[in-house]
Write a protein that holds these residues in place. Structure first.
Motif, PDB file in Angstrom:
ATOM      1  N   LYS A 115      38.423  49.318  37.921  1.00  9.60           N
ATOM      2  CA  LYS A 115      36.617  49.282  37.207  1.00  9.60           C
ATOM      3  C   LYS A 115      36.823  49.117  35.520  1.00  9.60           C
ATOM      4  N   ARG A 116      35.720  47.975  35.563  1.00  9.06           N
ATOM      5  CA  ARG A 116      35.516  47.779  33.890  1.00  9.06           C
ATOM      6  C   ARG A 116      36.376  46.924  33.810  1.00  9.06           C
ATOM      7  N   LEU A 117      36.224  46.386  34.917  1.00 10.53           N
ATOM      8  CA  LEU A 117      36.758  44.623  33.967  1.00 10.53           C
ATOM      9  C   LEU A 117      36.483  43.777  33.564  1.00 10.53           C
ATOM     10  N   VAL A 118      36.720  42.761  32.949  1.00 14.81           N
ATOM     11  CA  VAL A 118      36.068  41.923  32.056  1.00 14.81           C
ATOM     12  C   VAL A 118      35.727  40.533  32.674  1.00 14.81           C
ATOM     13  N   GLY A 119      34.881  39.417  32.232  1.00 12.91           N
ATOM     14  CA  GLY A 119      34.814  38.536  33.281  1.00 12.91           C
ATOM     15  C   GLY A 119      36.079  37.361  33.322  1.00 12.91           C
ATOM     16  N   SER A 120      36.721  37.687  32.496  1.00 15.31           N
ATOM     17  CA  SER A 120      38.138  36.271  32.475  1.00 15.31           C
ATOM     18  C   SER A 120      39.294  36.968  34.066  1.00 15.31           C
ATOM     19  N   ASP A 121      38.818  38.830  33.722  1.00 13.63           N
ATOM     20  CA  ASP A 121      39.949  38.917  35.135  1.00 13.63           C
ATOM     21  C   ASP A 121      39.756  38.491  36.044  1.00 13.63           C
ATOM     22  N   PHE A 122      38.081  37.337  36.269  1.00 12.16           N
ATOM     23  CA  PHE A 122      38.235  36.777  38.040  1.00 12.16           C
ATOM     24  C   PHE A 122      37.863  35.330  37.214  1.00 12.16           C
ATOM     25  N   SER A 123      38.158  34.433  39.066  1.00 11.40           N
ATOM     26  CA  SER A 123      37.665  33.257  38.793  1.00 11.40           C
ATOM     27  C   SER A 123      36.191  33.125  38.296  1.00 11.40           C
ATOM     28  N   LYS A 124      35.800  32.114  38.111  1.00 11.51           N
ATOM     29  CA  LYS A 124      34.943  31.569  37.007  1.00 11.51           C
ATOM     30  C   LYS A 124      34.591  31.469  38.405  1.00 11.51           C
ATOM     31  N   LYS A 125      34.359  30.825  39.577  1.00 12.43           N
ATOM     32  CA  LYS A 125      34.213  30.728  41.114  1.00 12.43           C
ATOM     33  C   LYS A 125      33.844  31.989  41.630  1.00 12.43           C
TER      34      LYS A 125
END
Length: 210
Positions: free
Chosen positions: A49-59
């Motif tokens: 939970k509460r992850l930041v955007g850089s933990d996910f791909s841009k797509k």
């Protein structure tokens, strides 16, 4: 307010963020932490939970913002892809074994026994060590699965390291501007704006618009 827009606070020092505790002494008893907090939850196996955007791909982030699609973090996606590759390799090995028993020496399609040299590690490997896209590139250009995975991991680590270095440099610039004193208010504001933009991009996954 968009549900995927995290609240941001400028950290007081390198890698540290102040979280105020509730209560009458909230302003005098800050809790210092070096953890980033975002507003994204992973729907994958990790369930973080509460992850930041850089933990996910841009797509993945773009799709989430447009359609509300569930998100899986880079770690979960990487693990799933590795499991799929292992399953595919096992399936091809089983098919090759079955085919060799029934064809009586007749060659159908590509011969698995013919090795292909990896352009990265220079090892001579069976075709089952490559994905179809790499096999189509042919000798001298094809890279084996292990090298492709390693390159993807190295690129991700390099991007993370470069982002951390940019944020650290921006923090140093802020401190340098503050130490300059005099009529440096404009320079301090500029440095703080750069730092805020970098931190916001890290947390939200969105690049600042100029």
């Amino acid at each position: 307010t968009r549900k995927d827009s995290p609240s941001l606070a400028t950290p007081p020092g390198a890698g540290q963020h102040i979280v105020r505790e509730p209560g009458p002494y909230a302003m005098s008893t800050p809790v210092v932490t070096d953890r980033w907090a975002g507003n994204f939850d992973c729907s994958g196996p990790c369930r973080r939970k509460r992850l930041v955007g850089s933990d996910f791909s841009k797509k993945a982030l773009e799709k989430h913002r447009k359609s509300g699609a569930s998100l899986r973090c880079k770690s979960c996606v990487s693990s799933a892809e590795a499991a799929e590759r292992d399953l595919a390799a096992a399936r091809r090995a089983a098919e090759a074994s079955s085919s060799s028993k029934t064809t009586s020496g007749t060659n159908h399609g590509q011969d698995e026994s013919i090795p292909l040299t990896c352009a990265s590690c220079s090892k001579s490997l069976r075709l089952s060590s490559y994905n179809r896209n790499q096999i189509s590139k042919g000798e001298g250009r094809a890279r084996c699965r292990n090298c492709v995975e390693r390159a993807a991991g190295d690129e991700s680590n390099r991007n993370d390291r470069e982002r951390e270095e940019r944020i650290a440099k921006a923090r140093e610039d802020v401190e340098a501007a503050k130490r300059a004193g005099g009529n440096a208010a404009a320079e301090v504001l500029r440095a703080e704006s750069v730092l805020a933009a970098l931190e916001a991009e890290h947390v939200t996954g969105l690049k600042p618009v100029r």
